[in-house]
Design a protein around this motif. Structure first.
Motif, PDB file in Angstrom:
ATOM      1  N   VAL A 804      10.327 -17.352  27.065  1.00 33.71           N
ATOM      2  CA  VAL A 804      10.719 -16.909  28.400  1.00 33.71           C
ATOM      3  C   VAL A 804       9.584 -16.113  29.021  1.00 33.71           C
ATOM      4  CG1 VAL A 804      12.325 -15.476  29.705  1.00 33.71           C
ATOM      5  CG2 VAL A 804      13.161 -16.877  27.802  1.00 33.71           C
ATOM      6  N   ASP A 805       9.190 -16.514  30.223  1.00 37.23           N
ATOM      7  CA  ASP A 805       8.122 -15.821  30.941  1.00 37.23           C
ATOM      8  C   ASP A 805       8.734 -14.668  31.726  1.00 37.23           C
ATOM      9  OD1 ASP A 805       5.963 -15.004  32.379  1.00 37.23           O
ATOM     10  OD2 ASP A 805       5.446 -16.981  33.171  1.00 37.23           O
ATOM     11  N   LYS A 806       8.454 -13.436  31.283  1.00 36.76           N
ATOM     12  CA  LYS A 806       9.056 -12.254  31.920  1.00 36.76           C
ATOM     13  C   LYS A 806       8.194 -11.687  33.041  1.00 36.76           C
ATOM     14  CE  LYS A 806      11.801 -10.880  27.906  1.00 36.76           C
ATOM     15  NZ  LYS A 806      12.209  -9.774  27.027  1.00 36.76           N
ATOM     16  N   LYS A 807       7.037 -12.307  33.284  1.00 35.53           N
ATOM     17  CA  LYS A 807       6.174 -11.808  34.352  1.00 35.53           C
ATOM     18  C   LYS A 807       6.796 -12.107  35.710  1.00 35.53           C
ATOM     19  CE  LYS A 807       1.958 -12.577  31.667  1.00 35.53           C
ATOM     20  NZ  LYS A 807       0.697 -13.373  31.577  1.00 35.53           N
ATOM     21  N   ASN A 808       6.648 -11.158  36.616  1.00 37.72           N
ATOM     22  CA  ASN A 808       7.224 -11.330  37.946  1.00 37.72           C
ATOM     23  C   ASN A 808       6.434 -12.370  38.738  1.00 37.72           C
ATOM     24  OD1 ASN A 808       9.066 -10.855  39.932  1.00 37.72           O
ATOM     25  ND2 ASN A 808       8.136  -8.962  40.674  1.00 37.72           N
TER      26      ASN A 808
END
Length: 942
Positions: A804-808
């Motif tokens: 999961v890419d948690k970067k905004n």
């Protein structure tokens, strides 16, 4: 010449076109052909080839009124050396010529190898008897002047036109004499497995076998005399099952997992009732069976639910069902628990297994998969069977349900020979955990009394020789492309051409459609340091590519329907353009179109521009309804746009308006049209079944799979062809004696594809027969090994979970690149809807009342939302009421996703492909405006 001979020659004209080079017989036809006609035919051959010349020759020939021309034509064939064609026309028996077709197809496929390996001068003496004298001279001359490869190519061309019955065998002997390696590829023995195209035996090109069904009894035929008890109401008329239906049901009644493969319309639904009744009755006192029946489409689900309810409820069994249309308002758990027979669309069970509502398939004792050939890849049928096979191979002690599959065709995939087809069918059997494929073998005569084999007609129609409409639209497309290219010339770093790998594209083709979609996607993620300039350029390119796509759509409609229909399609598009942003670029493009509009309208109303395909379609319909005024027709077409166009054409044609056409299309939405609603589909089917005034149903592929349509005696495939499964299904839509099936096309490749399907069907039947001869234990072991291997692959893929890419990230409008929101602002509502909770987002969009408002579950769809920029107004999604909240619901395909840190931009077609951190919706986060917003007061679009 008699009228019958003239009709026969017209009917069998395709054989003549494929074989005859008319320039070889023109010298014998001088008593009947003027010099200018002879010159015209010779010019046609030089410019377009012998087949086009033969078409012109036949046209002139059939218009002759002078005495003796038919005998003169036959004498000319004989004098020139066309002995096979002469014999066929003399007797009107083309079986020998048709048997050559498989070898023509094989030689076409092997042509590249032939050209590079064969010395034509070596084998010409051996095969000269199969060619005309003039052809032999031309091969020698071309080999001498242009080289051996060109000579070999000419030899292939001549062999493909040969009418000599023995040319395949003669070629084989010549190759063997020269010890050519090509002889290993050229297999002419009947049944040789590495000949990809199987023997067509007695089938003729104009009379290829199809199954069209006559049924005297209703679909919900009763199961047996024993079922007729005092419980049956007096209004119910029991009918005895046929022997072939009992044969099909027998292995399943013995408890074996079974695939039942039998023609459309022979009563497979009835066979499933027979199996289901036997299954439910076998349980001892105190125990009950539970049956689940799957249907792939909602109309088919409705049909199955009606049939099963009508039959079983009279005996006290409880029957219910759930589809995607009703799932939001019904508890799956309660429906399964409280009923004996449950009818489902398969995704319902996939979702229930995933969320644990249904903990295991062990709750069922019998699963019936209608149209079971769909059990592959990621189809919901396969997802259900993954659960089944994981339980089986995992050593679970819980019992598993019996599995029954029903289909008219198991298919062969991409198989090129019987061995590959057998392997394909084994994989389907492994997916359904069945080692039994049941077909009718002992009661074939009885089956053939129900499933007839009428003629199938192939109608090759010439396209328009001149098309001014296409020329003008192509000019507009070229101008639009030039405008798009000028944008790139400003940049100097990238060109329109290198944005896509697709080359050699032509206007008005599917290939151009693919190219423009690829270019449009590339333009949407195009980036520049100057963001204002980036927005301007991306928006301009979006508009240019959108217009090109619509022009291309119009050319595709023009190819198959009237110019008028294509023009109306464009007029509606530009009307919508005017009603939206209508910026400077759109004004310019609209002006360019409107400058040509008067000329386009004049062309579209000119009777001389009538589509030749429509002329032929009109001729077929008039002829069939003249022969039988009670004819009932299904007309299959490729697209919804064509459904609408042909409906309008029939209604506006005084010769055909008496047909009162109905339509049946799918429910999904495309980039061009909204689908039919379920009630509209039901209404269309019911009207065609009950209203004798409605004599024709125009349908897309939704009607070719499983749905029970009223008795028909005419099926027309209008530029419509698919794989072998689709062929078997569409031909089965006819359900009356004396039925006919026409394939109408201007594309020879469509006919070749359909003939390939016929060959693949024979290959499929051979493979099934081979499997039926296997030892059952051997078959089961083969299936088990496939299942183990597939599970290993599945498990290895399943373990690799995306991170999961948690970067905004930013969401930018896909058209103008305006900022919309951050991924941190997005919330997931009930696992499948995505809303934005940031207050400022409401300033980013405007709304317009939805043309089709709808309530489903906790949702009330009220409006559509669009980018707020007045020169953009890109469609972003919908506005709906969820419980007490008014929320926007966005669709990811309308946005470009930009990484905040790197600036990299990405497109996603579906939310599931976008692996960002998905935060569930929380009512506490919602601001008061979300509860108080009154959509009627929003100053949006009108």
């Amino acid at each position: 010449m008699t009228a019958e001979q003239r009709r026969n020659l017209h009917a069998f004209r395709d054989y003549v076109r494929k074989i005859l080079d008319p320039t070889y017989i023109l010298s014998y036809m001088t008593p009947w052909f003027r010099d200018d006609v002879v010159q015209h035919i010779q010019a046609k051959k030089n410019n377009k080839g012998p087949m086009e010349a033969a078409s012109l020759f036949l046209q002139v020939l059939l218009e002759l009124q002078e005495e003796g021309w038919f005998r003169g034509f036959l004498d000319a064939l004989q004098q020139a050396g066309y002995s096979g064609l002469y014999e066929a026309i003399e007797s009107w028996d083309f079986q020998k010529l048709e048997k050559l077709e498989e070898y023509r197809l094989l030689l076409k496929r092997l042509q590249p190898e032939f050209k590079t390996t064969i010395n034509p001068e070596d084998i010409l003496p051996e095969i000269s008897g199969c060619l005309l004298n003039q052809e032999c001279e031309e091969i020698i001359q071309i080999s001498s002047n242009k080289g051996l490869m060109a000579g070999a190519e000419k030899m292939v061309e001549c062999l493909l036109r040969s009418d000599k019955e023995n040319w395949p065998k003669t070629l084989k002997l010549a190759l063997e004499k020269e010890e050519s390696k090509f002889s290993e590829l050229w297999m002419v023995e009947k049944g040789a497995e590495n000949v990809q195209m199987k023997d067509l035996e007695d089938d003729e090109m104009k009379t290829l076998d199809v199954h069209i069904v006559y049924k005297e009894e209703p679909e919900s035929q009763n199961l047996s005399q024993n079922s007729c008890s005092s419980e049956v109401p007096p209004t119910y008329s029991p009918l005895k099952p046929r022997n072939y239906q009992l044969e099909l049901a027998l292995p399943a009644q013995k408890g074996k997992n079974t695939i039942i493969c039998a023609p459309t319309g022979c009563g497979k639904t009835f066979v499933s009732l027979l199996i289901c009744e036997h299954h439910l009755k076998k349980f001892p006192q105190g125990r009950k069976g539970k049956v689940v029946v799957f249907a792939v489409q909602v109309p088919l689900y409705e049909q199955q639910k009606s049939v099963f309810s009508e039959y079983f409820e009279r005996f006290g069994y409880k029957v219910s069902g759930i589809s995607g249309e009703t799932a939001d308002n019904i508890s799956v758990e309660q429906i399964v628990e409280n009923n004996d027979i449950i009818i489902l669309t398969p995704q319902i069970l996939v979702n229930s297994l995933k969320d644990g509502t249904i903990p295991s398939l062990s709750i069922f004792t019998l699963m019936i998969f209608d149209e079971c050939h769909n059990t592959n890849k990621h189809h919901p049928y396969n997802m259900i069977m993954f659960h089944y096979l994981d339980q089986k191979l995992g050593g679970s002690s819980d019992s598993l349900p019996q599995v029954i599959g029903l289909t008219a065709s198991v298919g062969v995939g991409d198989a090129k020979n019987t061995a590959e087809a057998t392997e394909y069918i084994c994989k389907l059997c492994a997916s359904l955990d069945t080692a039994v494929v049941t077909t009718v073998r002992d009661n074939l005569e009885e089956l053939e009394e129900v499933v007839y084999k009428p003629q199938k007609f192939f109608r090759k129609v010439e396209s328009r020789t001149t098309d001014r409409f296409k020329r003008i639209i192509s000019q507009l497309m070229a101008e639009t492309e030039a405008l798009a290219k000028s944008i790139f010339e400003e940049l100097g770093t990238v060109t329109l051409e290198n944005l896509s790998r697709i080359q050699n594209r032509n206007f008005g083709t599917q290939k151009y459609e693919q190219w423009i979609i690829a270019v449009q996607k590339a333009c949407m993620v195009f980036q520049m340091p100057d963001k204002e300039e980036e927005s301007r350029i991306c928006k301009a390119l979006f508009l240019y590519t959108s217009h090109l796509r619509k022009y291309n759509d119009a050319l595709i409609i023009n190819e198959d329907a009237r110019m008028k229909d294509a023009l109306n399609y464009l007029k509606n598009f530009f009307k919508n353009v005017r009603a939206a942003g209508f910026d400077a670029i759109e004004q310019d493009l609209t002006q360019r179109f409107e400058e040509k509009l008067l000329e386009l309208e004049g062309i579209s109303m000119d009777p001389s521009n009538e589509n030749a395909k429509l002329k032929d379609l009109c001729f077929i319909l008039q002829e069939e309804y003249h022969l039988n005024p009670e004819t009932r027709t299904i007309l299959f077409v490729k697209t919804r746009a064509l459904v609408d166009a042909l409906k309008n054409w029939i209604e506006e044609n005084p010769k055909l308006s008496f047909l009162k056409p109905g339509i049946l299309t799918g429910r999904g939405r495309t980039n061009q049209t909204m689908g039919m609603t379920l009630p509209a589909q039901k209404c269309a089917l019911d009207a065609f079944r009950t209203n004798r005034d409605s004599k024709i149903l125009i349908a897309t592929s939704v009607a070719d799979e499983g749905i029970d349509i009223a008795q028909c005696n005419l099926v027309i495939l209008y530029e419509y062809v698919g794989n072998v499964i689709k062929m078997i299904q569409t031909r089965g839509r006819g359900r009356a004696r004396g039925s006919k099936c026409f394939l109408l096309t201007s594309n020879a490749d469509v006919i070749e594809k359909e003939k390939l399907n016929i060959c693949q069907e024979k290959m499929m039947n051979e493979s099934i027969s081979r499997l039926q001869g296997w030892n059952e234990a051997v078959f089961k072991e083969k299936i088990r090994q496939i299942q183990i291997q597939e599970k290993l692959i599945r498990d290895s893929q399943g373990k690799v979970k995306p991170v999961v890419d948690k970067k905004n990230k930013k969401l930018l409008c896909g058209k103008c690149k305006t900022f919309a929101c951050y991924t941190a602002d997005i919330r997931v509502v009930e696992e499948c809807h995505f809303t934005v909770v940031r207050d400022a987002f409401r300033e980013c969009f405007v709304t317009k009342l939805h043309p089709r408002p709808k309530k489903f579950g906790s949702f009330d769809k009220k409006a559509k939302i669009f980018c707020a920029r007045k020169d953009c107004l890109h469609d972003w999604g919908i506005h709906m009421k969820y419980k007490t909240f008014e929320i926007p619901v966005i669709k990811i395909e309308s946005f470009v996703v930009e990484d905040v840190a790197t600036g990299v931009q990405t497109l996603y077609a579906k939310w599931k492909d976008f692996n960002f951190e998905k935060i569930p919706f929380d009512a506490a986060e919602m601001s008061p405006w979300a509860q108080d917003l009154n959509l009627q007061g929003v100053d949006g679009l009108e």
